[in-house]
Design an enzyme around this catalytic site. Structure first.
Site, mmCIF file in Angstrom:
data_model
loop_
_atom_site.group_PDB
_atom_site.id
_atom_site.type_symbol
_atom_site.label_atom_id
_atom_site.label_comp_id
_atom_site.label_asym_id
_atom_site.label_seq_id
_atom_site.Cartn_x
_atom_site.Cartn_y
_atom_site.Cartn_z
ATOM 1 N N LEU A 1 -5.612 -2.939 -1.143
ATOM 2 C CA LEU A 1 -6.558 -1.819 -1.095
ATOM 3 C C LEU A 1 -6.560 -0.907 -2.320
ATOM 4 O O LEU A 1 -6.625 0.320 -2.178
ATOM 5 C CB LEU A 1 -6.294 -0.964 0.142
ATOM 6 C CG LEU A 1 -6.996 -1.374 1.420
ATOM 7 C CD1 LEU A 1 -6.579 -0.448 2.560
ATOM 8 C CD2 LEU A 1 -8.509 -1.312 1.250
ATOM 9 N N ASN B 1 -5.943 -13.624 -1.928
ATOM 10 C CA ASN B 1 -5.703 -12.312 -2.533
ATOM 11 C C ASN B 1 -4.817 -11.462 -1.644
ATOM 12 O O ASN B 1 -4.848 -11.566 -0.413
ATOM 13 C CB ASN B 1 -7.029 -11.587 -2.805
ATOM 14 C CG ASN B 1 -7.540 -10.858 -1.588
ATOM 15 O OD1 ASN B 1 -7.113 -9.737 -1.296
ATOM 16 N ND2 ASN B 1 -8.432 -11.493 -0.843
ATOM 17 N N CYS C 1 -8.402 -5.650 7.278
ATOM 18 C CA CYS C 1 -7.714 -5.893 6.009
ATOM 19 C C CYS C 1 -6.376 -6.575 6.277
ATOM 20 O O CYS C 1 -5.542 -6.034 7.007
ATOM 21 C CB CYS C 1 -7.492 -4.614 5.230
ATOM 22 S SG CYS C 1 -6.512 -4.941 3.751
ATOM 23 N N GLY D 1 -18.427 -13.432 -1.827
ATOM 24 C CA GLY D 1 -17.150 -12.904 -2.293
ATOM 25 C C GLY D 1 -16.583 -13.716 -3.439
ATOM 26 O O GLY D 1 -16.840 -13.429 -4.617
ATOM 27 N N GLY E 1 -13.427 -18.371 -0.057
ATOM 28 C CA GLY E 1 -13.944 -19.549 -0.756
ATOM 29 C C GLY E 1 -14.424 -20.612 0.213
ATOM 30 O O GLY E 1 -14.427 -20.421 1.433
ATOM 31 N N LYS F 1 -16.050 -1.293 -2.651
ATOM 32 C CA LYS F 1 -14.680 -1.682 -2.313
ATOM 33 C C LYS F 1 -14.266 -0.852 -1.087
ATOM 34 O O LYS F 1 -14.678 0.310 -0.949
ATOM 35 C CB LYS F 1 -13.770 -1.357 -3.508
ATOM 36 C CG LYS F 1 -12.283 -1.472 -3.254
ATOM 37 C CD LYS F 1 -11.826 -2.904 -3.071
ATOM 38 C CE LYS F 1 -10.360 -2.986 -2.648
ATOM 39 N NZ LYS F 1 -9.995 -4.326 -2.143
ATOM 40 N N MET G 1 -4.589 -7.805 -2.543
ATOM 41 C CA MET G 1 -4.872 -6.690 -3.449
ATOM 42 C C MET G 1 -4.162 -5.414 -2.987
ATOM 43 O O MET G 1 -3.686 -4.628 -3.808
ATOM 44 C CB MET G 1 -6.381 -6.435 -3.525
ATOM 45 C CG MET G 1 -7.230 -7.664 -3.869
ATOM 46 S SD MET G 1 -6.819 -8.398 -5.438
ATOM 47 C CE MET G 1 -7.545 -7.208 -6.551
HETATM 48 C C1 DHB Z 1 -8.138 -5.865 0.799
HETATM 49 C C2 DHB Z 1 -8.365 -7.130 1.280
HETATM 50 C C3 DHB Z 1 -9.251 -7.322 2.314
HETATM 51 O O1 DHB Z 1 -9.535 -8.545 2.830
HETATM 52 C C4 DHB Z 1 -9.892 -6.244 2.842
HETATM 53 O O2 DHB Z 1 -10.740 -6.429 3.838
HETATM 54 C C5 DHB Z 1 -9.668 -4.986 2.354
HETATM 55 C C6 DHB Z 1 -8.789 -4.798 1.341
HETATM 56 C C7 DHB Z 1 -7.185 -5.621 -0.270
HETATM 57 O O3 DHB Z 1 -6.127 -6.261 -0.267
HETATM 58 O O4 DHB Z 1 -7.439 -4.748 -1.110
#
Ligand code: DHB
Length: 326
Positions: free
Chosen positions: A74, A70, A132, A281, A231, A46, A72
């Site tokens: 990080l 997503n 990101c 992914g 996707g 990650k 997320m």
């Molecule tokens: C996250 C999403 C991404 O596409 C990435 O490259 C790094 C982190 C995330 O939201 O955690």
């Protein structure tokens, strides 16, 4: 004879071209152990920051038949956790371990790569994530050529860039680009740093909006419901990015294709386009790391039908419709 799937990223050898995409099934020790035991050719963590992060509020991931979205934010266990884990993955296992490193804070990046560079460890590659899309209030370095150049200029002066290519591959996780000027501008910067061995194309297509019409609401919560798309819907963009950078860099760089790989023929397309490896992914999140066994077999089956013995027999040999070969 069984086709041979061996490949490499820079000078790092992989038994098969499949890796997990960073962020997918690679957060915890258990996740990483599953990847280590799987039939993937390599594995990546990650994206990590120096300090642990919990990330954005849930729900922050959604997928359906054709896409994932997503935001997320990080979430990760912090550098020390992954660094400790890396000692569990002996290089002799021949499953190269790559570290994905967040680039929001250059000082923290220097701290992390200093540790990586100053002791013997089992890390075979470092991928700087310049793309990101989910840090609320921040854009992507991949879309800001000046910021990217300043970042690369600073890290290229660290000890990491003095380590031999045989020991560690250095790469960038790239934003998706859509226009000729973007490709050329970014490539002009990257050319100035010849120690960079590979580019991973592409990260999610940023700030997509997916809607649940029944409830008339977004499917995820953070960032006003917007997030990075992955996707099968992103595959044409992923392929085009591999193509454009391969055309520009030729043999000078290896490319890891990423975006919409669900089966052996998707991988075949990426390799035909110029990729040396492909990362998985959305399809990995939907399945589990056993997917790599199927992907290896499906790619071998296509190669058998087409009479290819090794990846090099068809890598980067995409023809353009209507143009006769010499
Ligand atoms: C996250 C999403 C991404 O596409 C990435 O490259 C790094 C982190 C995330 O939201 O955690």
């Amino acid at each position: 004879m069984e086709p041979n799937l061996e490949t490499s990223i820079g000078n790092i050898k992989l038994k098969t071209p499949f890796l997990n995409a960073s962020g997918c099934n690679c957060y915890s020790r258990d996740d990483l152990d599953n990847l280590l035991k799987s039939d993937a050719g390599g594995m990546i963590t990650k994206t990590m920051t120096l300090q642990k992060r919990i990330g954005n509020p849930e729900p922050r991931y959604y997928d359906n038949q054709v896409l994932s979205v997503n935001s997320m934010g990080l979430p990760n266990m912090g550098f020390d956790y992954y660094y400790d884990y890396s000692f569990q993955n002996p290089k002799e296992e021949n499953k190269p371990l790559f570290f994905s490193i967040a680039t929001m804070n250059t000082q923290d990046v220097k701290t992390m790569i200093n540790t990586i560079s100053s002791s013997t460890n089992n890390i075979s590659g470092v991928e700087f994530n310049i793309s990101c899309p989910n840090i609320v209030g921040k854009g992507q370095m991949g879309y800001d050529p000046e910021q990217l150049n300043s970042f690369l200029s600073q890290i290229s002066k660290t000890k990491l860039f003095d380590i031999s290519r045989n020991q560690i591959a250095i790469g960038l996780k790239m934003s998706p680009y859509f226009d000729k000027y973007q490709f050329q501008n970014i490539a002009d910067i990257i050319k100035e740093y010849p120690r960079i061995d590979f580019l991973t194309c592409i990260n999610g297509i940023g700030n997509g909006l997916v809607i649940d019409i029944e409830n008339q609401e977004t499917v995820i919560n953070p960032n006003n419901g917007m997030g990075g798309l992955g996707g099968s819907i992103v595959k044409p963009t992923g392929l085009a990015n591999v193509r454009q950078f391969k055309n520009i860099f030729g043999h000078k760089l290896d490319i890891i294709g990423c975006g919409g790989v669900e089966n052996g023929s998707d991988a075949f397309e990426y390799i035909l386009t110029g990729a040396s490896c492909v990362s998985v992914g959305t399809a990995l999140v939907k399945n589990s790391s056993t997917i790599f066994t199927r992907l290896n077999q499906e790619l071998k089956n296509i190669m058998k039908i087409k009479n290819y013995q090794k990846l090099n027999d068809f890598q980067n040999s995409l023809k353009i419709k209507g143009i006769k070969e010499l």
